[in-house]
Write a protein that holds these residues in place. Structure first.
Motif, short mmCIF file in Angstrom:
data_model
loop_
_atom_site.label_atom_id
_atom_site.label_comp_id
_atom_site.label_asym_id
_atom_site.label_seq_id
_atom_site.Cartn_x
_atom_site.Cartn_y
_atom_site.Cartn_z
N MET A 1 37.53 36.58 44.43
CA MET A 1 38.94 36.29 44.17
C MET A 1 39.27 34.86 44.58
SD MET A 1 40.89 38.78 43.03
CE MET A 1 42.42 39.23 43.78
N LEU A 2 38.89 34.53 45.80
CA LEU A 2 39.23 33.20 46.30
C LEU A 2 38.51 32.13 45.50
CD1 LEU A 2 40.87 31.76 48.41
CD2 LEU A 2 38.87 31.72 49.86
N HIS B 1 39.92 36.73 38.20
CA HIS B 1 40.50 37.58 39.23
C HIS B 1 40.23 39.05 38.97
CE1 HIS B 1 43.66 34.53 40.71
NE2 HIS B 1 42.54 34.48 41.38
N SER B 2 40.20 39.38 37.69
CA SER B 2 40.04 40.80 37.36
C SER B 2 38.70 41.32 37.88
CB SER B 2 40.16 41.00 35.86
OG SER B 2 39.26 40.16 35.21
N ILE B 3 37.69 40.43 37.91
CA ILE B 3 36.40 40.88 38.43
C ILE B 3 36.52 41.21 39.92
CG2 ILE B 3 34.02 40.21 38.83
CD1 ILE B 3 34.35 38.33 36.43
N ARG C 1 44.40 49.47 37.49
CA ARG C 1 45.71 49.02 37.02
C ARG C 1 45.76 47.51 36.96
NH1 ARG C 1 50.61 51.68 40.31
NH2 ARG C 1 50.72 53.71 39.33
N GLY C 2 45.26 46.90 38.03
CA GLY C 2 45.33 45.45 38.10
C GLY C 2 44.55 44.81 36.98
N VAL C 3 43.37 45.34 36.72
CA VAL C 3 42.54 44.75 35.68
C VAL C 3 43.20 44.93 34.32
CG1 VAL C 3 40.36 44.96 34.50
CG2 VAL C 3 40.43 44.99 36.96
N GLU D 1 50.40 37.69 35.90
CA GLU D 1 49.05 37.30 36.28
C GLU D 1 48.94 37.10 37.78
OE1 GLU D 1 46.85 37.73 33.22
OE2 GLU D 1 46.00 36.14 34.45
N GLY D 2 50.02 36.62 38.38
CA GLY D 2 49.99 36.39 39.82
C GLY D 2 50.43 37.59 40.62
#
Lengths: 228, 413, 105, 332, 370
Positions: free
Chosen positions: B96-97, B131-133, B153-155, B217-218
């Motif tokens: 993510m970072l 980020h989705s990964i 959900r997020g992905v 997205e954020g």
């Protein structure tokens, strides 16, 4: 010889090949998919190294961002709860290994045999289109603008064909994976049950399952929404 | 910078290396400091909206609160669930970072461009997609139902909102004729530095759509479904604690910062503003940085305002909002952007047309008559589309209560 | 890059990736695993295309365009393939290639 | 059904605005209101009046404090007369009887000469940890001896410390007068009269000096506290004099308190932790206590936590002791 | 779109949105809820048994702990029960004071309950904190008269423990100057917010007949369209002297409950205005001096008295055998009974809706578990 370029290339090559090997050897299929992402990113870095910026970004956007996620989703949707301990490869996986190694053994010597020829050609090609002010190395590689122009000009027909292909894939995927509504389990909310009862589709039943006479409904309530 | 180092006598490859390292360090430091300031800024301003004071103890006005909290999280116990996939669980925040920091590679600070990538706009979106990964890894690696639910959900949300986000940029790219952020900023420097895209009908709608999609997205309210704390606790972050959690937090806020920077660059003219060109040189650069940061933090203030005001959408409403509301509007906006470009620049783009039709060849962009026509036309198209889609959405809302009889009957059987 | 890393190195890398992908596609029993192998092979092809473009015809666009076509086709292939996987899973409750050997659904 | 009693004019249907056209105007209005709030809170004056709905309304707690209403009740305390040092309590057991969670434990004093009961309490133990602050004890007390304190900063890491006895329950009447002037002036005359009557029936020092530290003289050693074992720990607790809750000079008090606690901790780290008394008299502590003007008459501060290593056992033992004493009293 | 297996998820007991320690064992099909099993009892503390051991007066502070948002109302209901049982007269001024406290409780309860519900929806606590601001003001006044902010223990048999004075009335008037602004702000913030409408309309519908069958009361029942309010149905204290209306909803969804609560706050405001006007002077006393509070003995018999608590019908049932403590003591807790309708209300909605529906019922676990 630029040591940075070589070093970066070696790192990227190791990343790509190493994670590629992990993809095909790791037992856990989800780990395998995650390694696949690493491999994709390695390839994207390679594109970047080769100054194909647009392609690198597309690689990340499509492969790392979408395809791999799709693969992960598919794995998670089709994971068998009981199938954790089964073999993940065919019994005769060594045949596949032999084939792959054999192919590699055929390709690589061939490549190296023609290596020198390509070097010459590459050196020729690196000269800029028309060196204006004597700077022979100011080579303008094709950018997104040129790609766009080519799509709209030279390659218009293939472009359209591919777009139709994508549309077909979209529709096809939806059709294949679509489950008919009738087969889907649906839980009714109270309001919907009530609506059904009102429309007489289902006979209202009390707790024991006996049919409640229609007249008994709606008497106990002082304020009906329609009246109020 | 690399040239200067070469003149100092370093080997060319070494100077490139040193310059890159310095740049990367500056970006990282800038990003982290910006993120720390952002958390403080958000907490203080949301406190004032809620009639309270917010963090005001550590340092002047509580400015050092983020630092104290960073120290706190670092010293906390870092727990990993026993049945979690240890490596994946560990790597998720790193991914993510990493994705967030990557996006900072191309984001300009005022008129300072770390790297002027050819496809910079696309690059920002692509790194956002990474980020989705991380989310998927966190959700799956935690071996927790809430985390998995949150990750999925997020992905789904990220993938859905990526499409309107990318397509909302297309008008800007069309109007500029390039995907390079530097060129986009340069193109908005007309009218004494006030020729921002947001002042055109196309840009205004694009700005609204892009900003909305970027909120999603954020993972900002009202789209903070992945971390909907009242439903699925902390979503994919449920099983994280200590430094790993802090890294998620850092990445979230840095990507919010990135979103604000990108939006300011794309639609609000980046570092452009009155007086920047007049000053020029280092002073102009600093002024542009000030302008840019002001714009970005104003955008973030809007985010905070939204967070303080509205509830979050449900996950299905979120999806239908992306597909049924944003996407059609974005498509219409692309259409009107192409009208805009055709009206304003057709003689530049296709000079042969000018020859054929005998139109006056006016190369300058400030042709007021054509500008007026373009504004009216695009305004009509966009306003019409917005009104139409809102009308349709309203009708859907009205209709929602009971589904049709047949569906109900099928569901019962 | 060009001038320091020979073209052959890049091509060898692509060949290696192709063979790895081939091995994966042949040896995995899981359909998704096979798809992943195929993705690797497609990627190696793309590396080839881009490498030839960059080394031999950098001012043209043919290599890039073809790489983009490949990516598009691969994406379409993955979408349809995974949809089929899910459909098969729904019908058979397995995605093991060995067990999906009858035509009847 | 009996639901038809409501007349129609008593009822109205809430407006749902179902048919309105929605184009984000509701959300925009909300954003506007929130922004107005932000502006007012940032630039306006803080929320001071009860009619205010804008501006910051929170209180920065340790520095700013709200004035306590007189009726505020937190934990019960016992009163003694400043002049004579006589406690107002006569051990009538009213409070023990009414206490809903039954946390008050009283032992009546006996005349050592005759063995007859004296209107004073020998022991008075109150479990602060179980007390629910209902205020019934203060309400029922016919002698106005037990009152509700305003000090709410009672948190401690030492649980047995919350079994409070005379040492920490006693406050001078003047203290209560400070925190609740009107409530005390209502009952003052009658309470003092009753006290004078009781003093006549108390031989010797019975009914005085349970606090030991009250009248400035040499503090009686911790051994005087009734229960064995853990009692010294509870006895030699923090200076919990009349200082803590007056609330006029809060920050000074607080610094003094903090100083005292820190000094005690330092002493504990420095000296042996076995004996409470010598440590309590260690120089830094004494200085710290002296430094606080209002805390001058407070207790010798001792290291509390050092002794009670087995807290729960201590507590249990203490409770057992109290209960056994009561059983013995009842003659079981 | 895809067929998924049913998944069982435990929401709670340590979960941010289940108000207190409450567990919902939900079975979901995808995001859709198939079944919900409420599990409670984590906060059980023998309230009813304690009420049979303690004397009548001793039990009063324990009723504070039932619905700890509205201890004034709980005290009122309990005192009314014992007054009915023992035949105690209550002075008029005490009745008015009790009404004022009840209505203040209603305002603070609805303000915070709606805030919590919106918090569950994800509206980052703004509405909640504005409600908290009003609640603080009211609690300060409670503290002034009763000595404690939440555990007031204010009522006694035949009156209240302490009279309200000029300070209180002045402050109440000041508070009431500010309240309409708060109502306006609150409504403006969210009442018509598109996202709130999307989240609240037609969610958690509880039809009228089912609401009656479950015997839910309070705003939940009124939201379902049944005009039932004990203040009107069986006017206790001095409620028959005030002019106010009972708001009812039409659909019975979350939005209706939300609207009903806001309307009730405004109605409470009207009652407060009238009560302040009509408040008799202190000559009548604020407590019946003849009652022996500590040693109150009720004649053998039984009594049930109820008040309209902010959460619904709060009733106490006490059987006396002539001694100083109750022989049988039972609480009809509105939260508990309203909560029983939760499973049916949630069926078919998504998990995100479940927390909102739970918030719209407005439960306090102290009252549910007792």
């Amino acid at each position: 010889m630029n040591p940075i370029a070589i070093g970066v290339f070696i790192v990227i090559a190791l990343l790509t090949l190493g994670s590629g090997i992990m993809v095909v050897t790791v037992r856990n299929i989800i780990h395998s998919a995650l390694w696949l992402i690493a491999s994709f990113i390695g390839v994207a870095a390679l594109y970047l190294l080769m100054e194909a910026e647009f392609l690198a970004v597309v690689q990340i956007l499509v492969y790392a961002g979408a395809v791999s996620i799709l693969v992960l989703f598919a794995i998670m949707l089709t994971r068998q709860v009981t199938g954790e301990g089964v073999r993940v490869v065919f019994e005769r996986w060594w045949v596949a290994l032999l084939i792959a190694l054999g192919l590699f053994g055929v390709i690589v010597p061939t490549l190296w045999k023609h290596g020198a020829t390509w070097e010459e050609a590459a050196k020729l090609a690196q000269v800029g289109p028309t060196p204006v002010d004597g700077a022979a190395n100011s080579l303008q590689v094709a950018t997104a603008t040129e790609i766009g122009r080519s799509f709209m000009g030279e390659y218009l027909l293939p472009f359209e064909v591919v777009s139709v292909l994508l549309l077909m894939a979209l529709i096809g995927a939806v059709v294949i994976a679509y489950e008919e509504r009738t087969r889907r389990r649906r839980v009714l909310t109270l309001a919907e049950e009530l609506a059904l009862k009102k429309r007489g589709i289902v006979e209202p039943r009390d707790a024991e399952g006996a049919v409640v006479p229609r007249e008994a409904e709606g008497k106990v309530i002082l304020l009906d929404s329609e009246q109020a | 910078m690399a040239d200067a180092l070469t003149q100092l006598g370093f080997a060319s490859w070494l100077s490139v290396l040193i310059a890159s390292i310095i740049k990367v360090t500056l970006i990282l430091v800038g990003g982290s400091v910006g993120m720390m300031f952002l958390t403080w800024y958000e907490r203080r301003s949301i406190s004032y909206m809620q009639d309270r004071r917010g963090p005001n103890r550590v340092g002047p006005q509580g400015l050092l609160q983020p630092i104290s909290e960073a120290i706190k999280t670092m010293t906390k116990e870092d727990a990993t669930p026993r049945d979690a996939d240890k490596i994946v669980h560990f790597l998720a925040p790193v991914v993510m970072l990493g994705a967030t920091v990557l996006s900072f590679a191309v984001i300009p600070w005022g008129r300072m461009f770390p790297v002027d990538l050819n496809a910079a706009v696309l690059f920002v979106i692509a790194t956002g997609g990474l980020h989705s990964i991380g989310m998927m890894m966190a959700g799956w690696g935690s071996n927790n139902k809430f985390a998995l639910l949150g990750g999925m959900r997020g992905v789904a949300q990220l993938i859905s909102y990526e499409i309107p986000q990318v397509m909302a940029i297309i008008p800007v790219v069309l109007m500029t004729g390039s995907m390079s952020l530097q060129k986009i900023v340069e193109a908005q420097n007309d009218f004494a530095g006030l020729g921002w895209y947001v002042f055109s009908p196309v840009g205004l709608l694009g700005f609204a759509l892009f900003f909305t999609a970027s909120l999603a997205e954020g993972e900002r309210t009202p789209f903070d479904i992945p971390e909907a704390d009242s439903e699925i606790i902390a979503g994919y972050m449920t099983e994280y604690s200590g430094m790993k959690f802090a890294v998620f937090y850092l990445s979230n806020y840095m990507s919010n910062l990135a979103v604000c920077f990108v939006t300011a660059t794309l639609y609000l003219g980046g570092g452009n503003g009155p007086g920047v060109d007049a000053l020029g040189g280092i002073a102009g650069g600093l002024l542009s940085l000030v302008y840019f940061l002001l714009k970005s933090f104003a955008l973030f203030f809007v985010m905070v305002l939204i967070r303080a005001t509205v509830p979050r959408l449900r996950v299905d409403q979120l999806m239908s909002f992306a597909w049924k509301f944003l996407l059609p509007l974005v498509l219409v906006n692309i259409l009107s952007a192409s009208f805009w470009v055709a009206l304003l620049r057709w003689d530049q783009q296709w000079p042969q047309l000018t020859e054929w039709f005998g139109a006056p060849s006016t190369a300058d962009a400030t042709n007021w008559g054509r500008l007026a026509i373009a504004i009216v036309l695009t305004l009509l198209i966009n306003a019409g589309a917005v009104a139409l889609i809102m009308r349709l959405t309203n009708r859907n809302v009205q209709k929602h209560l009971y589904t049709t009889d047949e569906e109900l009957a099928l569901g019962l059987s | 890059m060009v001038g320091s890393v020979p073209l052959v190195w890049v091509l060898t890398l692509a060949a290696g990736l192709f063979c790895i992908g081939l091995f994966g596609a042949l040896s995995r029993r899981n359909i998704v695993g096979m798809l992943m192998g195929i993705e690797l092979m497609l990627n190696s092809v793309n590396i080839n295309l881009v490498a030839f473009w960059r080394y031999l015809q950098p001012t043209g666009t043919a290599g890039l365009i073809f790489a983009i076509f490949t990516i598009a086709v691969a994406a379409a292939e993955v979408a349809v393939g995974l949809a089929m996987v899910i459909a098969i899973y729904r019908a058979r409750l397995t995605i093991n290639a060995d067990e999906i050997d009858t035509l009847k659904g | 059904m009996t639901l038809s009693h409501l007349a129609t004019e008593d009822v109205f249907v809430v407006e749902r605005n179902d048919a309105d056209f929605r184009a984000g105007q509701g959300m925009t209005k909300g954003l506007g209101i929130v922004f107005r709030k932000f502006r007012k809170a940032l630039f306006g004056k803080p929320n001071s009046d009860r009619a205010d709905t804008e501006g910051q309304f929170n209180v920065q707690y340790p520095e700013e404090r709200l004035a306590m209403p007189e009726a505020y009740r937190n934990m019960p305390i016992l009163l003694y007369d400043d002049a004579t040092g006589h406690e107002l309590c006569t051990s009538c057991f009213q409070c023990e009887r009414i206490c809903p969670p039954q946390v008050i434990h009283i032992t009546q004093a006996k005349d050592p000469a005759t063995g007859k009961p004296v209107p004073a309490a020998a022991k008075f133990v109150l479990e602060y940890d179980t007390c629910m602050s209902c205020g019934y004890c203060a309400e029922v007390c016919p002698f106005d001896a037990i009152k509700m304190d305003h000090d709410f900063e009672l948190s401690t890491a030492n649980h047995p410390e919350l079994d409070v006895d005379y040492n920490r329950l006693l406050r001078p009447v003047s203290y209560y007068e400070t925190i609740a002037p009107t409530m005390w002036s209502d009952v003052k005359e009658q309470a003092m009269k009753k006290l004078q009557n009781n003093i006549k029936r108390r031989p010797g020092d019975i009914g005085r000096d349970h606090g030991q530290k009250i009248k400035g003289g040499a503090p009686v050693a911790a051994a005087a506290t009734p229960a064995a074992g853990a009692a010294p720990a509870a006895g030699a607790a923090k200076p919990r004099g009349p200082v803590a809750a007056i609330g006029k000079n809060m920050s000074e008090d607080k610094t003094a308190k903090l100083l005292a606690i820190r000094a005690a901790n330092a002493a504990k780290r420095g000296g042996g932790a076995a004996d409470a008394a010598p440590v309590a008299q260690a120089a830094p502590v004494a200085e710290a206590v002296a430094a606080a003007p209002a805390a001058a008459s407070a207790a010798p501060t001792g290291p509390v936590a050092a002794i009670g290593q087995n807290m729960s056992e201590d507590k249990r033992a203490k409770l057992e002791a109290i209960r056994a004493a009561k059983r013995a009293e009842r003659g079981e | 779109m895809l067929k998924t297996e049913e998944l069982q998820i435990n929401i709670g007991p340590q979960h941010p949105s289940t108000h207190g320690v409450f567990r919902m064992l939900v079975t979901v099909d995808g995001e859709t809820l198939v079944d919900l099993k409420p599990v409670f009892g984590y906060l059980h503390r023998n309230h009813e048994q304690l009420g049979e051991v303690n004397t009548y007066l001793q039990n009063m502070p324990f009723t504070d702990r039932l619905d700890y948002f509205n201890s004034m109302v709980n005290n009122h209901a309990y005192a009314r029960t014992i007054e009915t049982l023992a035949g105690v007269e209550v002075p008029e001024r005490a009745q008015y004071i009790r009404v004022i406290m009840d209505e203040l409780s209603r305002i603070l309860n609805h303000a915070t309950a709606m805030g919590f519900m919106l918090g569950d929806m994800g509206a980052w606590q703004t509405a909640l904190l504005w409600g908290m601001r009003e609640r603080e003001k009211i609690l300060d006044m409670f503290e002034y008269v009763s000595g404690a902010r939440m555990m007031c223990n204010y009522c006694r048999f035949g009156g209240v423990v302490r009279d309200i004075d000029d300070w209180f009335i002045t402050e109440l008037k000041k508070l009431m100057q500010g309240l309409p602004h708060y109502f306006d702000d609150f409504e403006g913030l969210l009442l018509n917010s598109e996202i709130l409408l999307a989240r609240a309309r037609n969610i958690g519908v509880l039809p009228k007949d089912l609401a009656l069958a479950y015997s839910v009361t309070g705003p939940v029942l009124r939201g379902s369209g049944v005009a039932y309010d004990i203040r009107k149905a069986e006017p206790y204290a001095v409620y028959d002297r005030f002019k106010f209306k009972v708001p009812v909803g039409t659909v019975g969804d979350v939005y209706d409950r939300f609207l009903v609560r806001i309307a009730e706050m405004r109605e409470s405001y009207k009652i407060l205005e009238q009560a302040l006007e009509q408040l008799p002077d202190a000559t009548g006393g604020f407590i019946n001096p003849k009652v022996k509070q500590q040693s109150l003995k009720a004649p053998a018999g039984e009594a049930y008295a109820r008040v309209e608590s902010p959460k619904g019908e709060l009733g106490f049932y006490v059987v006396s055998d002539g001694t100083g403590s109750a022989y049988r003591y039972k609480v009809r807790a509105p939260s508990f009974i309203n909560l029983s309708a939760l499973a049916d209300m949630c069926k078919g909605y998504t998990i995100a809706d479940v927390v909102v529906i739970l918030g719209s019922i407005d439960i306090v676990m102290g009252e549910v578990d007792r």
